[in-house]
Design an enzyme around this catalytic site. Sequence first.
Site, mmCIF file in Angstrom:
data_model
loop_
_atom_site.group_PDB
_atom_site.id
_atom_site.type_symbol
_atom_site.label_atom_id
_atom_site.label_comp_id
_atom_site.label_asym_id
_atom_site.label_seq_id
_atom_site.Cartn_x
_atom_site.Cartn_y
_atom_site.Cartn_z
ATOM 1 N N ASP A 74 4.341 3.889 8.104
ATOM 2 C CA ASP A 74 3.506 3.334 9.165
ATOM 3 C C ASP A 74 4.368 3.099 10.403
ATOM 4 O O ASP A 74 5.532 2.785 10.282
ATOM 5 C CB ASP A 74 2.907 1.992 8.737
ATOM 6 C CG ASP A 74 2.024 2.092 7.494
ATOM 7 O OD1 ASP A 74 1.704 3.201 7.059
ATOM 8 O OD2 ASP A 74 1.683 1.039 6.939
ATOM 9 N N HIS A 105 7.861 -0.699 12.647
ATOM 10 C CA HIS A 105 6.750 -1.323 11.936
ATOM 11 C C HIS A 105 7.107 -2.791 11.750
ATOM 12 O O HIS A 105 8.088 -3.264 12.306
ATOM 13 C CB HIS A 105 6.554 -0.566 10.606
ATOM 14 C CG HIS A 105 5.269 -0.828 9.917
ATOM 15 N ND1 HIS A 105 4.057 -0.924 10.570
ATOM 16 C CD2 HIS A 105 4.980 -1.017 8.592
ATOM 17 C CE1 HIS A 105 3.105 -1.160 9.675
ATOM 18 N NE2 HIS A 105 3.645 -1.225 8.471
ATOM 19 N N ASP A 138 0.822 -1.221 0.000
ATOM 20 C CA ASP A 138 0.000 0.000 0.000
ATOM 21 C C ASP A 138 0.853 1.268 0.000
ATOM 22 O O ASP A 138 0.322 2.378 -0.049
ATOM 23 C CB ASP A 138 -1.005 0.005 1.166
ATOM 24 C CG ASP A 138 -0.355 -0.143 2.525
ATOM 25 O OD1 ASP A 138 0.608 -0.933 2.650
ATOM 26 O OD2 ASP A 138 -0.811 0.515 3.485
HETATM 27 ZN ZN ZN Z 1 0.400 0.961 5.176
HETATM 28 ZN ZN ZN Z 2 2.896 -0.988 6.472
#
Ligand code: ZN
Ligand code: ZN
Length: 304
Positions: free
Chosen positions: A213, A143, A67
């Site tokens: 993230d 992350h 993403d």
């Molecule tokens: Zn993400």
């Molecule tokens: Zn991620």
Amino acid sequence: MEPFRVHILGCGSALPTLKHFPSAQVVEVRGKLFLVDCGEGTQIQLRRSRLRFTKISAVFVTHLHGDHCFGLIGMLSTFGLLGRTAKLTVYAPAELADILQRQIDFFCRDLDYEVEFKAVDTTKQQVIYEDRSLTVETIPLQHRVHCCGYLFREKPSLAHIRRDMTDFYEIPISQFNNIKAGADWTTPDGEVIPNSKLTEPADTPRSYAYCSDTRYIPTLYERLKGVSTLYHESTYGEDNLQMAEKYNHSTARQAALVAREAGVGQLLLGHYSSRYEREEVLLNEAREVFENTRLTNEMDVFDV
Ligand SMILES: [Zn+2]
Ligand SMILES: [Zn+2]
């Protein structure tokens, strides 16, 4: 003041929804465009935003989850079709180098421009890009894979000339750069005019931090002190705190804690989980901790 803006191209998370695109945004600083993350559909969103493709000089990828990078090869290919000749630099965790090169070799054999790859060390805060008006630093995040945010800092500008005063003292234009840099002026009769009478103070340098993230890092604020605008992922609300912990994401409230401790000017939320029909829930939880919080949405433009 020169423009320093953030254009939101995508602020959803991994699962597709009809509401959001995955992560991508353009940071515009004094006429230059920098793409941060490149989720699927980024090139469509660039078209929609009417930003000029050719003005993008670099792409900063935070981590190798789809993403945040599935849009890259499509966009690079399109730049080729559009006849790009200027070099494009991709900053990303090292593992992307081979993957991207193989895609380029297979799908984009005839590119007329160079794609330069620069691996970033996601464990250190350091300057990785610098030009006349700006620096970009990495911000180590935590992350499920190597991940870093990016911090765009304007360089301090020179003081502004007060034309009424320079006219009054008949100071030649050739001396303006010295005066902007802090010099006093001595009149033909030997009177010294202090610089403070000839200039207005420079604008305070602005800064923009992109943190996505990441799990909640209670010490992250130390790296973000006094940042003008902070984008911090807020995948979940407090109802899904355990999900946030399990998947190394943050809640909106945790994003707000970072913003408050860092003393930032404003907080932007994004990377919303598809489970939230109304993101106002996230906004309200964040605002209980940090008032100047805003939701992002595709095609929003924020002044840093
Ligand atoms: Zn993400
Ligand atoms: Zn991620």
